[in-house]
Enzyme design. Structure first.
Site, short mmCIF file in Angstrom:
data_model
loop_
_atom_site.label_atom_id
_atom_site.label_comp_id
_atom_site.label_asym_id
_atom_site.label_seq_id
_atom_site.Cartn_x
_atom_site.Cartn_y
_atom_site.Cartn_z
N SER A 36 -6.14 1.00 80.26
CA SER A 36 -5.14 1.72 79.46
C SER A 36 -4.02 2.33 80.30
CB SER A 36 -5.83 2.82 78.65
OG SER A 36 -6.54 3.67 79.51
N ASP A 335 -3.32 13.16 76.47
CA ASP A 335 -4.35 13.25 75.43
C ASP A 335 -5.72 13.62 75.99
OD1 ASP A 335 -4.98 10.98 76.79
OD2 ASP A 335 -4.77 9.60 75.10
N HIS A 338 -5.36 10.36 79.43
CA HIS A 338 -4.20 9.64 79.98
C HIS A 338 -3.09 10.61 80.29
CE1 HIS A 338 -6.35 6.88 77.15
NE2 HIS A 338 -6.32 6.12 78.23
#
Ligand SMILES: *[C@@H]1O[C@H](CO)[C@@H](O)[C@H](O)[C@H]1NC(C)=O
Ligand SMILES: *[C@@H]1O[C@H](CO)[C@@H](O)[C@H](O)[C@H]1NC(C)=O
Ligand SMILES: *[C@@H]1O[C@H](CO)[C@@H](O)[C@H](O)[C@H]1NC(C)=O
Length: 383
Positions: A36, A335, A338
């Site tokens: 991610s 968040d 990340h």
């Protein structure tokens, strides 16, 4: 009056010339693998087609894109800034991306991906992986993609290939499940071996320039600071407030990874393998947050639903009652898992303009351009 006009015109010319991004002559394309930290839309596409759970909803993408843009961030990622500095377009995701742009860049990274295959974790009782996509799957997609190009080898020779960041999730998911620390530590040689063998396969296919990132300091993540909160002050770093024992995982992994890269460089002296030190490039803003504009509590997530680190695993960003903070650029964590665009920009700047690549990227690509300051786009829109 006339003088004022001249000043305005000179100012506009200065600004517009600093905004025009010209292509460098180093790389014609970016090819990326990873998780991610690098995914620009593959996981979102998998969510649609395979009904996997997917959290990349509004307010993700609220900055820069102004809509969820397949990135686990409020805006752009490191790969987006690397593309900018090379004068290349945003790197399209392999799944569902605009294939007409694939010659300038294609991204195989999938949010939640591990380096090792799912079976490795299942055999050890670890069942909470976010996706079954591993580095092997991404390499298979890449080979399929390559087979569709008549001049594939030529494109590979002129591409910058980003091998990661990948491997962080091989530790994150077992840690989230509360697996024994020593067992998790024993994964590191296998995770690094997997990344190394992928690099060797890429070299065999014709790749000549690679950037291989290490893992950032996971002991500073609101997710783990919340899960492993303790009253034992000695567990925390006195300056950063990060959990020391958790940061030992990326430190050990990154040490092994750099040793592996040295071995591969000796075997393939004509191939350029750049190590990207995400760990230290990140740690510097935990050490002096104010210097980088992170004034709202460096260890707190911007988007969350409260708690000491503004992180609650039952109410993560993108689901109610979690909300975004007013000014994401004053936070490092977006968040809880990340980074914000602002933090990714600092990391990217450390790689592209600072000392956090070995060998230094500027020696590999002397014509690489500086990143646009964050205010220049806003100003251009106003003009
Ligand atoms: C991943 O899992 C999905 C179903 O959840 C399955 O359809 C797919 O084939 C799997 N992919 C791999 C590479 O194992
Ligand atoms: C990067 O971090 C590691 C681990 O803390 C440390 O050993 C190393 O000296 C650091 N390197 C630089 C260049 O700061
Ligand atoms: C976390 O969120 C859930 C769901 O909204 C809520 O029930 C719970 O009280 C929250 N926990 C904390 C510690 O705030």
């Amino acid at each position: 009056m006339a003088v004022a006009y001249v000043i305005v015109i000179v100012l506009m010319l200065t600004i517009s010339s600093s905004i025009t991004v010209s292509a460098t002559d180093c790389h014609e394309s970016i090819i990326s693998f990873g998780d991610s930290l690098a995914d620009t839309g593959n996981l979102v596409m998998l969510c649609r087609t395979e009904k996997q759970p997917c959290s990349v909803r509004s307010p993700y993408g609220q900055n820069f894109f102004h809509h969820p843009a397949g990135r686990a961030c409020d805006g752009r990622l490191i790969i987006d800034f690397i593309a900018e500095s090379l004068g290349l377009p945003l790197v399209q995701p392999y799944l569902g991306g605009d294939s007409r742009s694939f010659r300038k860049g294609v991204n195989f990274a999938v949010g939640g991906a591990t380096a090792l295959d799912r079976s490795f974790f299942e055999e050890r009782g670890i069942h909470n992986l976010a996706t079954n996509m591993s580095l092997r799957t991404q390499l298979d997609w890449f080979k399929q993609f390559l087979a569709t190009l008549p001049d594939g080898k030529k494109i590979l020779q002129s591409s910058l290939v980003l091998v990661g960041e990948i491997g962080g999730n091989d530790y994150n998911f077992p840690l989230m499940q509360g697996i024994n620390k020593e067992l998790i530590r024993s994964f590191a040689p296998k995770v690094v071996g997997c990344i190394g063998s992928t690099i060797k396969k890429l070299i065999k296919l014709g790749v000549e320039t690679m950037l291989v990132p290490g893992i950032p300091p996971i002991g500073c993540m609101p997710l783990f600071l919340t899960q492993y909160a303790t009253s034992n002050e000695k567990d925390y770093h006195p300056i950063t407030g990060c959990l020391n024992w958790l940061n030992e995982f990326p430190e050990y992994h990154n040490k092994l990874l750099q040793q592996e890269l040295s071995r591969i460089r000796k075997l393939h002296p004509k191939v350029t393998i750049v190590y990207a030190d995400y760990y230290n490039a990140t740690l510097r803003f935990y050490l002096s947050p104010k210097e980088f504009g992170f004034t709202k509590g460096i260890l707190r997530a911007c988007c969350g639903a409260g708690g000491p680190y503004n992180f609650n695993i039952s109410a993560m960003c993108g689901t109610l009652p979690a909300v975004s903070c007013d000014d994401p650029s004053s936070c490092a964590s977006w968040d809880g898992l990340h980074f914000t665009e602002a933090a990714y920009r600092v990391i990217a700047q450390g790689l592209l303009e600072g000392p956090y690549t070995t060998p230094q990227i500027k020696t590999v690509c002397p014509s690489i351009s500086r990143l646009q300051p964050p205010w220049s786009l806003k100003l251009l829109k106003k003009l």
